[in-house]
Scaffold this active site. Structure first.
Site, PDB file in Angstrom:
ATOM      1  N   CYS A   1       0.876  -1.159   0.000  1.00 15.21           N
ATOM      2  CA  CYS A   1       0.000   0.000   0.000  1.00 15.21           C
ATOM      3  C   CYS A   1       0.913   1.208   0.000  1.00 15.21           C
ATOM      4  O   CYS A   1       2.125   1.085   0.086  1.00 15.21           O
ATOM      5  CB  CYS A   1      -0.852   0.011   1.264  1.00 15.21           C
ATOM      6  SG  CYS A   1      -1.781  -1.514   1.483  1.00 15.21           S
TER       7      CYS A   1
ATOM      8  N   ARG B   1       0.767   2.243  -5.916  1.00 17.83           N
ATOM      9  CA  ARG B   1       1.087   1.181  -4.955  1.00 17.83           C
ATOM     10  C   ARG B   1      -0.149   0.391  -4.536  1.00 17.83           C
ATOM     11  O   ARG B   1      -0.046  -0.581  -3.783  1.00 17.83           O
ATOM     12  CB  ARG B   1       1.754   1.779  -3.712  1.00 17.83           C
ATOM     13  CG  ARG B   1       3.047   2.511  -4.006  1.00 17.83           C
ATOM     14  CD  ARG B   1       3.636   3.055  -2.739  1.00 17.83           C
ATOM     15  NE  ARG B   1       4.003   1.991  -1.839  1.00 17.83           N
ATOM     16  CZ  ARG B   1       5.171   1.371  -1.830  1.00 17.83           C
ATOM     17  NH1 ARG B   1       6.091   1.728  -2.692  1.00 17.83           N
ATOM     18  NH2 ARG B   1       5.419   0.417  -0.968  1.00 17.83           N
TER      19      ARG B   1
ATOM     20  N   TRP C   1      -3.832  -1.644  -1.326  1.00 17.60           N
ATOM     21  CA  TRP C   1      -3.901  -2.842  -2.156  1.00 17.60           C
ATOM     22  C   TRP C   1      -4.272  -3.959  -1.184  1.00 17.60           C
ATOM     23  O   TRP C   1      -3.471  -4.323  -0.317  1.00 17.60           O
ATOM     24  CB  TRP C   1      -2.546  -3.106  -2.812  1.00 17.60           C
ATOM     25  CG  TRP C   1      -2.575  -4.218  -3.815  1.00 17.60           C
ATOM     26  CD1 TRP C   1      -2.947  -4.139  -5.124  1.00 17.60           C
ATOM     27  CD2 TRP C   1      -2.207  -5.589  -3.600  1.00 17.60           C
ATOM     28  NE1 TRP C   1      -2.834  -5.364  -5.726  1.00 17.60           N
ATOM     29  CE2 TRP C   1      -2.390  -6.274  -4.818  1.00 17.60           C
ATOM     30  CE3 TRP C   1      -1.764  -6.311  -2.486  1.00 17.60           C
ATOM     31  CZ2 TRP C   1      -2.135  -7.629  -4.957  1.00 17.60           C
ATOM     32  CZ3 TRP C   1      -1.502  -7.668  -2.635  1.00 17.60           C
ATOM     33  CH2 TRP C   1      -1.689  -8.310  -3.863  1.00 17.60           C
TER      34      TRP C   1
ATOM     35  N   ASN D   1       1.522  -0.021   5.987  1.00 14.30           N
ATOM     36  CA  ASN D   1       1.861  -0.763   4.772  1.00 14.30           C
ATOM     37  C   ASN D   1       2.688  -1.969   5.196  1.00 14.30           C
ATOM     38  O   ASN D   1       3.684  -1.822   5.894  1.00 14.30           O
ATOM     39  CB  ASN D   1       2.684   0.128   3.825  1.00 14.30           C
ATOM     40  CG  ASN D   1       3.266  -0.669   2.668  1.00 14.30           C
ATOM     41  OD1 ASN D   1       2.655  -1.625   2.203  1.00 14.30           O
ATOM     42  ND2 ASN D   1       4.434  -0.284   2.211  1.00 14.30           N
ATOM     43  N   GLY D   2       2.234  -3.149   4.803  1.00 16.00           N
ATOM     44  CA  GLY D   2       2.949  -4.369   5.170  1.00 16.00           C
ATOM     45  C   GLY D   2       1.941  -5.418   5.606  1.00 16.00           C
ATOM     46  O   GLY D   2       0.754  -5.333   5.277  1.00 16.00           O
TER      47      GLY D   2
ATOM     48  N   GLU E   1       8.938 -11.510 -21.855  1.00 17.78           N
ATOM     49  CA  GLU E   1       8.647 -10.189 -21.292  1.00 17.78           C
ATOM     50  C   GLU E   1       7.501  -9.512 -22.064  1.00 17.78           C
ATOM     51  O   GLU E   1       6.622  -8.889 -21.467  1.00 17.78           O
ATOM     52  CB  GLU E   1       9.924  -9.334 -21.319  1.00 17.78           C
ATOM     53  CG  GLU E   1       9.740  -7.882 -20.928  1.00 17.78           C
ATOM     54  CD  GLU E   1       9.190  -7.661 -19.511  1.00 17.78           C
ATOM     55  OE1 GLU E   1       9.054  -8.633 -18.752  1.00 17.78           O
ATOM     56  OE2 GLU E   1       8.858  -6.503 -19.198  1.00 17.78           O
TER      57      GLU E   1
ATOM     58  N   LYS F   1       3.900  -8.126 -20.634  1.00 21.82           N
ATOM     59  CA  LYS F   1       3.411  -6.750 -20.840  1.00 21.82           C
ATOM     60  C   LYS F   1       1.997  -6.775 -21.412  1.00 21.82           C
ATOM     61  O   LYS F   1       1.117  -6.071 -20.944  1.00 21.82           O
ATOM     62  CB  LYS F   1       4.327  -5.961 -21.795  1.00 21.82           C
ATOM     63  CG  LYS F   1       5.674  -5.556 -21.262  1.00 21.82           C
ATOM     64  CD  LYS F   1       5.653  -4.455 -20.236  1.00 21.82           C
ATOM     65  CE  LYS F   1       5.654  -4.994 -18.842  1.00 21.82           C
ATOM     66  NZ  LYS F   1       6.881  -5.322 -18.216  1.00 21.82           N
TER      67      LYS F   1
ATOM     68  N   GLU G   1      -0.717  -8.266 -18.827  1.00 22.08           N
ATOM     69  CA  GLU G   1      -1.026  -7.535 -17.592  1.00 22.08           C
ATOM     70  C   GLU G   1      -1.733  -6.212 -17.846  1.00 22.08           C
ATOM     71  O   GLU G   1      -2.454  -5.726 -16.995  1.00 22.08           O
ATOM     72  CB  GLU G   1       0.209  -7.338 -16.713  1.00 22.08           C
ATOM     73  CG  GLU G   1       1.261  -6.431 -17.276  1.00 22.08           C
ATOM     74  CD  GLU G   1       2.487  -6.342 -16.371  1.00 22.08           C
ATOM     75  OE1 GLU G   1       2.364  -6.477 -15.163  1.00 22.08           O
ATOM     76  OE2 GLU G   1       3.581  -6.111 -16.924  1.00 22.08           O
TER      77      GLU G   1
ATOM     78  N   HIS H   1       6.264 -29.250 -29.739  1.00 22.65           N
ATOM     79  CA  HIS H   1       6.132 -30.175 -28.612  1.00 22.65           C
ATOM     80  C   HIS H   1       4.821 -29.938 -27.844  1.00 22.65           C
ATOM     81  O   HIS H   1       4.710 -30.327 -26.695  1.00 22.65           O
ATOM     82  CB  HIS H   1       7.344 -30.044 -27.685  1.00 22.65           C
ATOM     83  CG  HIS H   1       8.631 -30.380 -28.365  1.00 22.65           C
ATOM     84  ND1 HIS H   1       8.946 -31.654 -28.769  1.00 22.65           N
ATOM     85  CD2 HIS H   1       9.660 -29.602 -28.787  1.00 22.65           C
ATOM     86  CE1 HIS H   1      10.119 -31.657 -29.375  1.00 22.65           C
ATOM     87  NE2 HIS H   1      10.575 -30.411 -29.397  1.00 22.65           N
TER      88      HIS H   1
ATOM     89  N   LYS I   1       2.570  -1.752  -7.747  1.00 27.77           N
ATOM     90  CA  LYS I   1       3.937  -1.516  -8.208  1.00 27.77           C
ATOM     91  C   LYS I   1       4.973  -2.273  -7.386  1.00 27.77           C
ATOM     92  O   LYS I   1       5.918  -2.819  -7.927  1.00 27.77           O
ATOM     93  CB  LYS I   1       4.223  -0.017  -8.159  1.00 27.77           C
ATOM     94  CG  LYS I   1       5.565   0.381  -8.725  1.00 27.77           C
ATOM     95  CD  LYS I   1       5.522   0.401 -10.224  1.00 27.77           C
ATOM     96  CE  LYS I   1       6.857   0.671 -10.864  1.00 27.77           C
ATOM     97  NZ  LYS I   1       6.880   0.197 -12.246  1.00 27.77           N
TER      98      LYS I   1
HETATM   99  C1  F6R Z   1       5.620  -6.252 -14.813  1.00 22.88           C
HETATM  100  C2  F6R Z   1       6.074  -5.890 -13.511  1.00 22.88           C
HETATM  101  C3  F6R Z   1       6.257  -6.952 -12.500  1.00 22.88           C
HETATM  102  C4  F6R Z   1       7.544  -6.693 -11.712  1.00 22.88           C
HETATM  103  C5  F6R Z   1       7.664  -7.677 -10.539  1.00 22.88           C
HETATM  104  C6  F6R Z   1       8.952  -7.489  -9.789  1.00 22.88           C
HETATM  105  O1  F6R Z   1       5.445  -5.125 -15.628  1.00 22.88           O
HETATM  106  O2  F6R Z   1       6.306  -4.746 -13.254  1.00 22.88           O
HETATM  107  O3  F6R Z   1       6.260  -8.222 -13.053  1.00 22.88           O
HETATM  108  O4  F6R Z   1       8.619  -6.826 -12.588  1.00 22.88           O
HETATM  109  O5  F6R Z   1       6.590  -7.499  -9.674  1.00 22.88           O
HETATM  110  O6  F6R Z   1       9.049  -6.192  -9.291  1.00 22.88           O
HETATM  111  P1  F6R Z   1      10.421  -5.590  -8.816  1.00 22.88           P
HETATM  112  O7  F6R Z   1      11.271  -5.397  -9.997  1.00 22.88           O
HETATM  113  O8  F6R Z   1      10.043  -4.302  -8.152  1.00 22.88           O
HETATM  114  O9  F6R Z   1      11.018  -6.574  -7.860  1.00 22.88           O
END
Ligand code: F6R
Length: 587
Positions: free
Chosen positions: A2, A27, A75, A101-102, A466, A470, A473, A489, A582
């Site tokens: 959060c 967040r 969150w 937060n936590g 990757e 993108k 998500e 396969h 995030k």
């Molecule tokens: C995807 C994304 C997530 C982060 C993952 C790790 O766009 O942002 O998959 O890469 O949650 O986050 P960090 O890099 O902050 O450890």
């Protein structure tokens, strides 16, 4: 996972906090709330489920007079997304308010004990126990009551607390981020720096178990019962970097910054790089550890190390890293890669490695984050604030750092810097208006598809992974990546008439990957080629320069743009995908 922010100073706290909360929304955006120590001598709380832009008006913050306040954007972890579960939480009397937060691991036990002492709870959260614990200890005075309450918590927490008759905010940090901002007119306590960057760039980083008392007159920090001095640094980030400017979304702004951020990632202290190279050369076992996009950067890193430096590196998902702990010794070197520096799985892996005597190098973008304090060495990505929940510019910076390290280990540090440095214009062009228009056309074609498949070989496979992340998500379209050689396969069974398949081509593996594309095409697939050269197989061509071992830096960029365009076309907010946040501070 959060966001929290507190303010104590001369200005109207509610106005400042609502602005700060807006910056923290990435967040978590399930609910939001503020608590102000009202000038009339009571604690006023406003909170509600929903995104800030929907509920902010109803807070009518202008009517809340007071210069001390705390705020939260949530969150959800414990308890559904409801008004009751929104923070701040209060004690039985409504005099004390807290934001957290936590995760409080022992909240059930604490709650049971507090209920047996007559406390009544109004939410299902783990956090509410904190307000009641402070209330329970009030006989010691507010500060000591907070200290006692915080010391009975197990788990991770950054907490801010205020009380109706105290001119201060009391805070603590353990395994969750909390930084202080020092402005002329007041003090900020927040989950991150961009939330208060509009008012100050003077920051104080805190350590685990720091206990903070912030008053108009100043800040006191205690650790293990003793007052400690924490330095105030002036940081280079500026508010423009943390604002959208002329861009509609942070995601587009951040993708467009990549020509610059890739160059900034290269600005490392050469001595630190050389020390890390020595560590790699002396290590018996090197691991790259990360989650999500950061893991994909790790995987690209292991291919790059093999190819450029001829050194074997294991890339491991942080959440799976404990399965490798038997192999860790005091000769192991683990790289923990995390843009936020707060990802719980990564921090858990770091602690696991350290407990075996292994050395840890942190690679992160966030100054003052937990990872900056936990590793033996640190590499900063220098990407500036990334506000969009998706990693875009931080991903390319991570890949750049991996590439640069691989060159350095190969004894070709200068050559690596030069090669990556020469990508500036190519990267810039990949987010140009022409490129975006072309990708918007492709997004029109793909917008109603249920599935998109992506294939690549070698380094291009890591880009396919990757790119799939993108797309899924942010657009909520199912997107899945396969190594080109794996198609036959199993995955070929998924291809039917019109199934889109994005194919990442490099000069090196051109014939093999095109023959995989052919397999898809002959089953009715719609082929989108990401390639430096056109090919008859392609139904749609995304032209990218051929950059050999630097392809992972280049080829992902149009995919980020495509994902963005898909989200916008489907009426989604690319900055805040559903169910995500995030920094993922829960295991
Ligand atoms: C995807 C994304 C997530 C982060 C993952 C790790 O766009 O942002 O998959 O890469 O949650 O986050 P960090 O890099 O902050 O450890």
């Amino acid at each position: 996972m959060c966001g929290i922010i507190g303010y104590v100073g001369n200005r109207k706290a509610s106005t400042i906090l609502l602005k700060g909360l807006k910056n923290l929304e990435y967040r978590g955006y399930d609910s939001a709330g503020i608590a102000i120590k009202h000038t009339a001598g009571h604690t006023q709380v406003k909170k509600s489920a929903g995104k800030l832009e929907e509920i902010g008006q109803s807070f009518n913050s202008e009517s809340i007079e007071g210069n001390i306040g705390i705020a939260h954007t949530r969150w959800a972890t414990h308890g559904a997304v409801t008004d009751e579960n929104a923070h701040p939480h209060t004690d039985c009397e409504g005099k004390i308010a807290i934001v957290h937060n936590g995760i409080i691991d022992n909240y059930k036990e604490l709650k049971g004990r507090l209920i047996s002492k007559g406390h009544s709870f109004t939410s299902d959260t783990d956090s509410e126990v904190i307000a009641h614990l402070i209330e329970e200890n009030l006989g010691y005075g507010f500060e000591d009551a907070c200290m006692k309450a915080f010391s009975s918590l197990e788990g991770s927490y950054a907490i801010l607390a205020l009380k109706e008759d105290e001119d201060k905010i009391v805070g603590v940090r353990k395994d969750s981020p909390l930084v202080l901002g020092v402005a002329e007119h007041g003090i900020f306590l927040a989950s991150d720096i961009p939330s208060f960057l509009e008012w100050t760039n003077k920051v104080m980083y805190l350590s685990n178990y720091d206990f903070i008392i912030a008053e108009k007159g100043g800040i006191k920090v205690y650790n293990e019962g003793k007052e400690v001095l924490r330095q105030i640094d002036t940081i280079g980030w500026n508010i423009e970097e943390a604002k959208k400017g002329e861009f509609k979304h942070f995601m587009m702004k951040e993708m467009s910054e990549q020509a610059e951020t890739v160059m900034r990632a290269l600005l490392q202290d050469e001595n630190i790089v050389r020390d890390i190279v020595d560590e790699i050369n002396n290590a018996l076992g090197v691991f790259f550890v990360g989650c999500g996009s950061s893991y994909h950067a790790c995987l690209a890193g292991s291919y790059l190390f093999s190819r450029i430096a001829k050194v074997h590196v294991n890339s491991v998902l942080a959440s799976e890293f404990e399965n490798y702990e038997h192999f860790l010794t005091d000769r192991t070197l683990a790289f923990a890669v995390s843009q936020s520096g707060e990802t719980a799985d990564v921090l858990f892996a770091v602690r696991g490695a350290k407990s075996k005597g292994s050395k840890v190098v942190g690679i992160t973008n966030v100054l003052g984050s937990s990872l900056t304090m936990e590793g033996h060495a640190l590499i900063m990505m220098n990407s500036g604030p990334e506000i969009c929940v998706l990693s875009t510019k931080t991903y390319t910076s991570q890949v750049v750092l991996m590439t640069m390290l691989a060159y350095a280990v190969a004894g070709k540090y200068e050559e690596g810097l030069k090669k990556i440095g020469s990508l500036y214009l190519d990267i810039y062009n990949l987010t140009s208006r022409t490129m975006r228009d072309s990708l918007a056309k492709l997004a029109e074609i793909l917008r109603d598809k249920w599935d998109i498949y992506l294939i690549g070989r070698g380094l291009q496979y890591t880009t396919a992974l990757e790119a799939a992340l993108k797309i899924k998500e942010v657009s909520y379209i199912h997107a899945e990546a396969f190594a080109g050689g794996e198609l036959k396969h199993g995955p070929l069974a998924l291809i039917e008439d019109g199934t889109p398949c994005i194919v990442f081509v490099s000069a090196e593996n051109k014939s093999k990957i095109l023959s995989n594309a052919e397999e898809v095409k002959s089953r009715g697939g719609y082929i989108i080629g990401v390639s430096s050269e056109q090919d008859d197989l392609f139904d749609f061509w995304i032209k990218v320069p051929e950059a050999e071992e630097l392809n992972p830096i280049i080829q992902i960029i149009p995919m980020q743009v495509l994902a963005y365009e898909l989200a916008v076309l489907r009426g989604l907010d690319p900055d805040k995908p559903r169910n995500l946040a995030k920094s993922v501070t829960v295991i």
